[in-house]
Design a protein around this motif. Structure first.
Motif, PDB file in Angstrom:
ATOM      1  N   GLN A  29      -0.343  -5.021  -5.980  1.00  0.00           N
ATOM      2  CA  GLN A  29      -0.713  -3.807  -5.263  1.00  0.00           C
ATOM      3  C   GLN A  29       0.054  -3.866  -3.941  1.00  0.00           C
ATOM      4  N   VAL A  30       0.763  -2.796  -3.629  1.00  0.00           N
ATOM      5  CA  VAL A  30       1.615  -2.785  -2.441  1.00  0.00           C
ATOM      6  C   VAL A  30       1.276  -1.568  -1.592  1.00  0.00           C
ATOM      7  N   VAL A  31       1.094  -1.802  -0.299  1.00  0.00           N
ATOM      8  CA  VAL A  31       0.919  -0.711   0.645  1.00  0.00           C
ATOM      9  C   VAL A  31       2.212  -0.613   1.443  1.00  0.00           C
TER      10      VAL A  31
ATOM     11  N   SER B  17       0.620   5.766   5.178  1.00  0.00           N
ATOM     12  CA  SER B  17       0.608   4.739   4.130  1.00  0.00           C
ATOM     13  C   SER B  17       0.800   5.337   2.751  1.00  0.00           C
ATOM     14  N   TYR B  18       1.448   4.547   1.889  1.00  0.00           N
ATOM     15  CA  TYR B  18       1.676   4.905   0.497  1.00  0.00           C
ATOM     16  C   TYR B  18       1.216   3.733  -0.355  1.00  0.00           C
ATOM     17  N   TYR B  19       0.578   4.018  -1.477  1.00  0.00           N
ATOM     18  CA  TYR B  19      -0.072   2.996  -2.292  1.00  0.00           C
ATOM     19  C   TYR B  19       0.565   2.951  -3.680  1.00  0.00           C
ATOM     20  N   VAL B  20       1.137   1.799  -4.041  1.00  0.00           N
ATOM     21  CA  VAL B  20       1.792   1.661  -5.338  1.00  0.00           C
ATOM     22  C   VAL B  20       1.354   0.373  -6.023  1.00  0.00           C
ATOM     23  N   ILE B  21       1.417   0.401  -7.337  1.00  0.00           N
ATOM     24  CA  ILE B  21       1.204  -0.800  -8.145  1.00  0.00           C
ATOM     25  C   ILE B  21       2.528  -1.096  -8.831  1.00  0.00           C
TER      26      ILE B  21
ATOM     27  N   GLU C  73      -3.914  10.008  -5.323  1.00  0.00           N
ATOM     28  CA  GLU C  73      -5.278   9.717  -5.768  1.00  0.00           C
ATOM     29  C   GLU C  73      -6.082   8.971  -4.709  1.00  0.00           C
ATOM     30  N   VAL C  74      -5.432   8.036  -4.002  1.00  0.00           N
ATOM     31  CA  VAL C  74      -6.123   7.280  -2.950  1.00  0.00           C
ATOM     32  C   VAL C  74      -6.488   8.218  -1.799  1.00  0.00           C
ATOM     33  N   ARG C  75      -5.571   9.086  -1.401  1.00  0.00           N
ATOM     34  CA  ARG C  75      -5.849  10.016  -0.301  1.00  0.00           C
ATOM     35  C   ARG C  75      -6.942  11.012  -0.656  1.00  0.00           C
ATOM     36  N   GLU C  76      -6.993  11.421  -1.924  1.00  0.00           N
ATOM     37  CA  GLU C  76      -8.037  12.358  -2.366  1.00  0.00           C
ATOM     38  C   GLU C  76      -9.383  11.664  -2.591  1.00  0.00           C
ATOM     39  N   GLY C  77      -9.376  10.340  -2.649  1.00  0.00           N
ATOM     40  CA  GLY C  77     -10.603   9.593  -2.864  1.00  0.00           C
ATOM     41  C   GLY C  77     -10.994   9.452  -4.324  1.00  0.00           C
ATOM     42  N   THR C  78     -10.085   9.771  -5.240  1.00  0.00           N
ATOM     43  CA  THR C  78     -10.398   9.669  -6.668  1.00  0.00           C
ATOM     44  C   THR C  78     -10.034   8.306  -7.249  1.00  0.00           C
ATOM     45  N   THR C  79      -9.320   7.489  -6.480  1.00  0.00           N
ATOM     46  CA  THR C  79      -8.939   6.139  -6.905  1.00  0.00           C
ATOM     47  C   THR C  79      -9.217   5.166  -5.778  1.00  0.00           C
ATOM     48  N   VAL C  80      -9.770   4.019  -6.133  1.00  0.00           N
ATOM     49  CA  VAL C  80     -10.012   2.965  -5.149  1.00  0.00           C
ATOM     50  C   VAL C  80      -8.817   2.023  -5.183  1.00  0.00           C
ATOM     51  N   PHE C  81      -8.267   1.731  -4.034  1.00  0.00           N
ATOM     52  CA  PHE C  81      -7.141   0.808  -3.910  1.00  0.00           C
ATOM     53  C   PHE C  81      -7.599  -0.355  -3.052  1.00  0.00           C
ATOM     54  N   PRO C  82      -7.986  -1.478  -3.667  1.00  0.00           N
ATOM     55  CA  PRO C  82      -8.603  -2.576  -2.911  1.00  0.00           C
ATOM     56  C   PRO C  82      -7.682  -3.296  -1.935  1.00  0.00           C
ATOM     57  N   CYS C  83      -6.388  -3.134  -2.072  1.00  0.00           N
ATOM     58  CA  CYS C  83      -5.454  -3.795  -1.155  1.00  0.00           C
ATOM     59  C   CYS C  83      -5.345  -2.958   0.119  1.00  0.00           C
TER      60      CYS C  83
END
Length: 74
Positions: free
Chosen positions: A30-32, A40-44, A62-72
């Motif tokens: 998981q990379v921020v 910030s941008y969130y990628v796997i 998805e992370v910005r909309e709150g529909t996906t949790v990004f634990p990193c």
């Protein structure tokens, strides 16, 4: 991860802010990424056995909309 940094972030205005390895092992990361304005941008990223890039999924929307949790986190 040096390859990913050079190929995908150093050529753009992005920098690697944080890298986390999922708890279940494997070759996924998981990379921020962060741009020069602090956004910030969130990628796997999944690497193959020879450290080649297999997949890269952008979860930023998805992370910005709150529909996906990004634990990193940063």
């Amino acid at each position: 991860m040096d390859y990913v940094r050079k190929e995908y972030t150093e050529s753009a205005s992005l920098r690697v802010a944080t890298i986390c390895k999922p708890l279940f092992g494997g070759s996924g990361y998981q990379v921020v990424l962060e741009d020069s304005s602090g956004q910030s941008y969130y990628v796997i990223i999944v690497l193959g056995t020879t450290r080649n890039l297999v997949t890269m999924d952008d979860l930023t929307k998805e992370v910005r909309e709150g529909t996906t949790v990004f634990p990193c986190h940063q």
